[in-house]
Scaffold this motif. Structure first.
Motif, PDB file in Angstrom:
ATOM      1  N   ASN A 372       0.832  -1.196   0.000  1.00  0.00           N
ATOM      2  CA  ASN A 372       0.000   0.000   0.000  1.00  0.00           C
ATOM      3  C   ASN A 372       0.877   1.261   0.000  1.00  0.00           C
ATOM      4  O   ASN A 372       1.839   1.340   0.772  1.00  0.00           O
ATOM      5  N   PRO A 373       0.576   2.237  -0.877  1.00  0.00           N
ATOM      6  CA  PRO A 373       1.442   3.434  -0.880  1.00  0.00           C
ATOM      7  C   PRO A 373       1.288   4.264   0.400  1.00  0.00           C
ATOM      8  O   PRO A 373       0.168   4.491   0.869  1.00  0.00           O
ATOM      9  N   THR A 374       2.417   4.691   0.941  1.00  0.00           N
ATOM     10  CA  THR A 374       2.398   5.580   2.111  1.00  0.00           C
ATOM     11  C   THR A 374       2.078   6.999   1.626  1.00  0.00           C
ATOM     12  O   THR A 374       2.093   7.274   0.419  1.00  0.00           O
ATOM     13  N   GLU A 375       1.860   7.904   2.559  1.00  0.00           N
ATOM     14  CA  GLU A 375       1.619   9.306   2.199  1.00  0.00           C
ATOM     15  C   GLU A 375       2.796   9.855   1.400  1.00  0.00           C
ATOM     16  O   GLU A 375       2.617  10.566   0.413  1.00  0.00           O
ATOM     17  N   GLU A 376       3.980   9.475   1.840  1.00  0.00           N
ATOM     18  CA  GLU A 376       5.181   9.960   1.148  1.00  0.00           C
ATOM     19  C   GLU A 376       5.233   9.413  -0.290  1.00  0.00           C
ATOM     20  O   GLU A 376       5.562  10.136  -1.234  1.00  0.00           O
ATOM     21  N   GLU A 377       4.852   8.162  -0.427  1.00  0.00           N
ATOM     22  CA  GLU A 377       4.870   7.564  -1.778  1.00  0.00           C
ATOM     23  C   GLU A 377       3.761   8.166  -2.651  1.00  0.00           C
ATOM     24  O   GLU A 377       3.944   8.350  -3.853  1.00  0.00           O
ATOM     25  N   LEU A 378       2.654   8.497  -2.023  1.00  0.00           N
ATOM     26  CA  LEU A 378       1.589   9.147  -2.819  1.00  0.00           C
ATOM     27  C   LEU A 378       2.055  10.537  -3.261  1.00  0.00           C
ATOM     28  O   LEU A 378       1.739  10.975  -4.377  1.00  0.00           O
ATOM     29  N   ASN A 379       2.800  11.196  -2.402  1.00  0.00           N
ATOM     30  CA  ASN A 379       3.367  12.507  -2.804  1.00  0.00           C
ATOM     31  C   ASN A 379       4.327  12.324  -3.979  1.00  0.00           C
ATOM     32  O   ASN A 379       4.388  13.154  -4.884  1.00  0.00           O
ATOM     33  N   GLN A 380       5.061  11.228  -3.945  1.00  0.00           N
ATOM     34  CA  GLN A 380       5.986  10.952  -5.067  1.00  0.00           C
ATOM     35  C   GLN A 380       5.192  10.745  -6.365  1.00  0.00           C
ATOM     36  O   GLN A 380       5.613  11.169  -7.442  1.00  0.00           O
ATOM     37  N   CYS A 381       4.046  10.094  -6.237  1.00  0.00           N
ATOM     38  CA  CYS A 381       3.192   9.894  -7.431  1.00  0.00           C
ATOM     39  C   CYS A 381       2.716  11.242  -7.955  1.00  0.00           C
ATOM     40  O   CYS A 381       2.723  11.501  -9.167  1.00  0.00           O
ATOM     41  N   PHE A 382       2.286  12.106  -7.027  1.00  0.00           N
ATOM     42  CA  PHE A 382       1.838  13.443  -7.422  1.00  0.00           C
ATOM     43  C   PHE A 382       2.965  14.189  -8.133  1.00  0.00           C
ATOM     44  O   PHE A 382       2.766  14.761  -9.205  1.00  0.00           O
ATOM     45  N   GLU A 383       4.135  14.138  -7.555  1.00  0.00           N
ATOM     46  CA  GLU A 383       5.279  14.854  -8.133  1.00  0.00           C
ATOM     47  C   GLU A 383       5.670  14.258  -9.496  1.00  0.00           C
ATOM     48  O   GLU A 383       6.067  14.977 -10.408  1.00  0.00           O
ATOM     49  N   ALA A 384       5.530  12.946  -9.619  1.00  0.00           N
ATOM     50  CA  ALA A 384       5.857  12.305 -10.905  1.00  0.00           C
ATOM     51  C   ALA A 384       4.870  12.763 -11.976  1.00  0.00           C
ATOM     52  O   ALA A 384       5.255  13.045 -13.122  1.00  0.00           O
ATOM     53  N   GLY A 385       3.594  12.873 -11.583  1.00  0.00           N
ATOM     54  CA  GLY A 385       2.572  13.367 -12.524  1.00  0.00           C
ATOM     55  C   GLY A 385       2.854  14.797 -12.937  1.00  0.00           C
ATOM     56  O   GLY A 385       2.767  15.163 -14.113  1.00  0.00           O
ATOM     57  N   LYS A 386       3.225  15.597 -11.950  1.00  0.00           N
ATOM     58  CA  LYS A 386       3.525  17.022 -12.196  1.00  0.00           C
ATOM     59  C   LYS A 386       4.722  17.166 -13.153  1.00  0.00           C
ATOM     60  O   LYS A 386       4.666  17.939 -14.116  1.00  0.00           O
ATOM     61  N   ALA A 387       5.766  16.406 -12.871  1.00  0.00           N
ATOM     62  CA  ALA A 387       6.971  16.477 -13.717  1.00  0.00           C
ATOM     63  C   ALA A 387       6.659  16.000 -15.142  1.00  0.00           C
ATOM     64  O   ALA A 387       7.143  16.580 -16.129  1.00  0.00           O
ATOM     65  N   PHE A 388       5.826  14.989 -15.227  1.00  0.00           N
ATOM     66  CA  PHE A 388       5.441  14.462 -16.547  1.00  0.00           C
ATOM     67  C   PHE A 388       4.642  15.517 -17.322  1.00  0.00           C
ATOM     68  O   PHE A 388       4.872  15.729 -18.519  1.00  0.00           O
ATOM     69  N   ALA A 389       3.739  16.200 -16.617  1.00  0.00           N
ATOM     70  CA  ALA A 389       2.939  17.255 -17.263  1.00  0.00           C
ATOM     71  C   ALA A 389       3.826  18.366 -17.799  1.00  0.00           C
ATOM     72  O   ALA A 389       3.608  18.884 -18.901  1.00  0.00           O
ATOM     73  N   LEU A 390       4.840  18.735 -17.026  1.00  0.00           N
ATOM     74  CA  LEU A 390       5.756  19.797 -17.476  1.00  0.00           C
ATOM     75  C   LEU A 390       6.483  19.372 -18.745  1.00  0.00           C
ATOM     76  O   LEU A 390       6.660  20.150 -19.671  1.00  0.00           O
ATOM     77  N   LYS A 391       6.875  18.114 -18.764  1.00  0.00           N
ATOM     78  CA  LYS A 391       7.572  17.579 -19.936  1.00  0.00           C
ATOM     79  C   LYS A 391       6.654  17.612 -21.162  1.00  0.00           C
ATOM     80  O   LYS A 391       7.062  17.984 -22.265  1.00  0.00           O
ATOM     81  N   ILE A 392       5.403  17.229 -20.940  1.00  0.00           N
ATOM     82  CA  ILE A 392       4.415  17.231 -22.036  1.00  0.00           C
ATOM     83  C   ILE A 392       4.208  18.651 -22.559  1.00  0.00           C
ATOM     84  O   ILE A 392       4.190  18.897 -23.764  1.00  0.00           O
ATOM     85  N   LYS A 393       4.081  19.602 -21.605  1.00  0.00           N
ATOM     86  CA  LYS A 393       3.805  20.995 -21.987  1.00  0.00           C
ATOM     87  C   LYS A 393       4.965  21.627 -22.731  1.00  0.00           C
ATOM     88  O   LYS A 393       4.777  22.441 -23.620  1.00  0.00           O
ATOM     89  N   ASN A 394       6.174  21.255 -22.313  1.00  0.00           N
ATOM     90  CA  ASN A 394       7.355  21.926 -22.858  1.00  0.00           C
ATOM     91  C   ASN A 394       7.850  21.367 -24.179  1.00  0.00           C
ATOM     92  O   ASN A 394       8.745  21.922 -24.786  1.00  0.00           O
ATOM     93  N   GLU A 395       7.248  20.262 -24.583  1.00  0.00           N
ATOM     94  CA  GLU A 395       7.670  19.688 -25.859  1.00  0.00           C
ATOM     95  C   GLU A 395       6.940  20.341 -27.008  1.00  0.00           C
ATOM     96  O   GLU A 395       5.775  20.705 -26.885  1.00  0.00           O
ATOM     97  N   GLU A 396       7.600  20.451 -28.095  1.00  0.00           N
ATOM     98  CA  GLU A 396       6.938  20.950 -29.311  1.00  0.00           C
ATOM     99  C   GLU A 396       5.863  19.979 -29.722  1.00  0.00           C
ATOM    100  O   GLU A 396       5.901  18.811 -29.344  1.00  0.00           O
ATOM    101  N   GLU A 397       4.884  20.464 -30.449  1.00  0.00           N
ATOM    102  CA  GLU A 397       3.849  19.578 -31.009  1.00  0.00           C
ATOM    103  C   GLU A 397       4.521  18.412 -31.725  1.00  0.00           C
ATOM    104  O   GLU A 397       5.453  18.597 -32.502  1.00  0.00           O
ATOM    105  N   ILE A 398       4.085  17.197 -31.406  1.00  0.00           N
ATOM    106  CA  ILE A 398       4.687  16.025 -32.032  1.00  0.00           C
ATOM    107  C   ILE A 398       4.108  15.832 -33.420  1.00  0.00           C
ATOM    108  O   ILE A 398       2.896  15.819 -33.593  1.00  0.00           O
ATOM    109  N   LEU A 399       4.966  15.724 -34.367  1.00  0.00           N
ATOM    110  CA  LEU A 399       4.465  15.478 -35.740  1.00  0.00           C
ATOM    111  C   LEU A 399       5.115  14.234 -36.281  1.00  0.00           C
ATOM    112  O   LEU A 399       6.204  13.895 -35.938  1.00  0.00           O
TER     113      LEU A 399
END
Ligand code: FEO
Length: 399
Positions: A372-399
């Protein structure tokens, strides 16, 4: 459903399969049913374009008969031999004794293999045509869109492109034209159709659209073999085909998971929270509760694909394994991913996920938690989602 006029002397005479819910075996969930469109042209040579699925012969024959005696049909054009269009062909051959048949050589070979008959066949290809009176029908072969035998037929006289599977939608309705139904529903079905039928052939679709565009066809109607006839939204659907076939993506993320005891689900929810905290759209799909048809449709133009699975007996779970197997065939390009999941003692699921579809996406480091994920591990999931979103936003449109 009776025969319906779509243009002077041209009737839609196909069949409606109102309650078809599983198409292509079990691969495509058709919540709105399916139509098998067939078109009858009254000219000096009476011409039928495509037939219907086996079991719907009576509906097709009745519809033809309401317009003209079927024995008067002079020509049958077979744009594509998949059984949803050719199943009725042997029966139609019997009642149209003088009909000459036109299609690609691949189509002839396929019909012989399926039914042992192909009729009085003339093999045709791009650049060839058939004069039927006032009209000359031009043939445009479109191999692997989506079978080797596929072709379109164009009538310059009527400005109609008979596109068979191209531009189709699985949408059973008594309406005939695109502007007679809800536009959002229509485009939703068109996208679902593209994702589940044509996605693997993006390169060919793109190349063929380019070649057709050079022909400068004057098109007022696109009459596919499934769903509504395009009349008002031709430019829109063409534009969508160009967009989808070019692997273009939106800044959005599909988070797709399967869970045993909800630990992986808890991780998935936090990942979504992290992604959306950056203003990036994310949709959470429990793969056991959603049809893969719908998930694939969303993923067609989603730049981010995130997958989660618990580990069970040293493997990822079976439903997500089946979904990834299906997705592998999409031959998608340029997607960004990471895998996540909870496990008890070995945790192979994330590696399984990466191995399953590394052909269509690049993976970031995976995220795993024990039990079961601990609070700390759930925070890591949140941060991983956030970092992934930044990567998605900062990339040029994929063609
Ligand atoms: Fe609608 Fe490829 O058959």
């Amino acid at each position: 459903m009776p025969a319906r006029l779509i243009k002077d002397d041209i009737y839609a005479v196909g069949a409606i399969h109102w309650n078809e819910r599983r198409f292509h075996g079990h691969t495509y969930v058709t919540k709105r049913g399916v139509t098998y469109n067939s078109y009858l042209i009254l000219d000096e040579k009476v011409t039928l374009i495509d037939t219907v699925r086996k079991g719907f012969e009576r509906e097709l024959i009745d519809n033809i008969q309401s317009v003209i005696e079927p024995s008067k049909i002079d020509a049958i054009i077979i744009n594509h031999i998949e059984p949803d269009h050719s199943g009725a062909f042997p029966e139609i051959l019997k009642i149209c004794p003088k009909a000459k048949i036109y299609g690609t050589e691949k189509a002839r070979q396929g019909l012989l293999k399926y039914y042992g008959v192909s009729g009085d066949w003339t093999a045709v290809k791009s650049g060839q045509n058939l004069n039927i009176g006032k009209r000359t029908l031009d043939f445009i072969d479109v191999p692997m869109i989506h079978w080797p035998d596929s072709m379109f037929t164009y009538s310059a006289y009527d400005k109609i492109l008979f596109s068979n599977d191209g531009f189709g939608q699985h949408y059973a309705t008594n309406k005939i034209f695109d502007d007679e139904v809800d536009f959002a529903v229509l485009m939703d079905e068109a996208q679902k159709y593209y994702a589940n039928i044509l996605w693997p052939f993006n390169a060919l679709v793109s190349a063929k659209l380019g070649a057709i565009s050079k022909l400068n066809l004057n098109i007022e109607l696109i009459a596919p073999s499934h769903g509504l006839v395009w009349r008002k939204h031709i430019a829109k659907t063409m534009q969508k085909y160009l967009y989808w076939s070019s692997h273009s993506c939106k800044n959005r993320v599909a988070v797709v998971y399967e869970t045993m005891w909800r630990s992986t689900e808890k991780m998935a929810r936090k990942i979504v929270d992290g992604i959306t905290s950056e203003g990036v759209e994310a949709v959470l799909f429990d793969v056991t509760k959603n049809d893969r048809t719908d998930i694939a449709s969303y993923m067609l133009d989603a730049k981010g694909w995130v997958f989660g699975s618990s580990t069970h007996d040293g493997e990822m779970l079976p439903v997500i394994a089946g979904f990834l197997h299906f997705l592998k065939g999409s031959k998608a390009k340029g997607r960004k991913s990471f895998a996540f999941g909870s496990y008890g003692w070995s945790g192979e699921a994330t590696k399984d996920i990466e191995d399953a579809i590394s052909n269509v996406t690049s993976f970031d480091t995976s995220l795993r938690v024990v039990f079961n994920p601990t609070e700390e591990e759930l925070n890591q999931c949140f941060e991983a989602g956030k970092a992934f979103a930044l990567k998605i936003k900062n990339e040029e449109e994929i063609l």
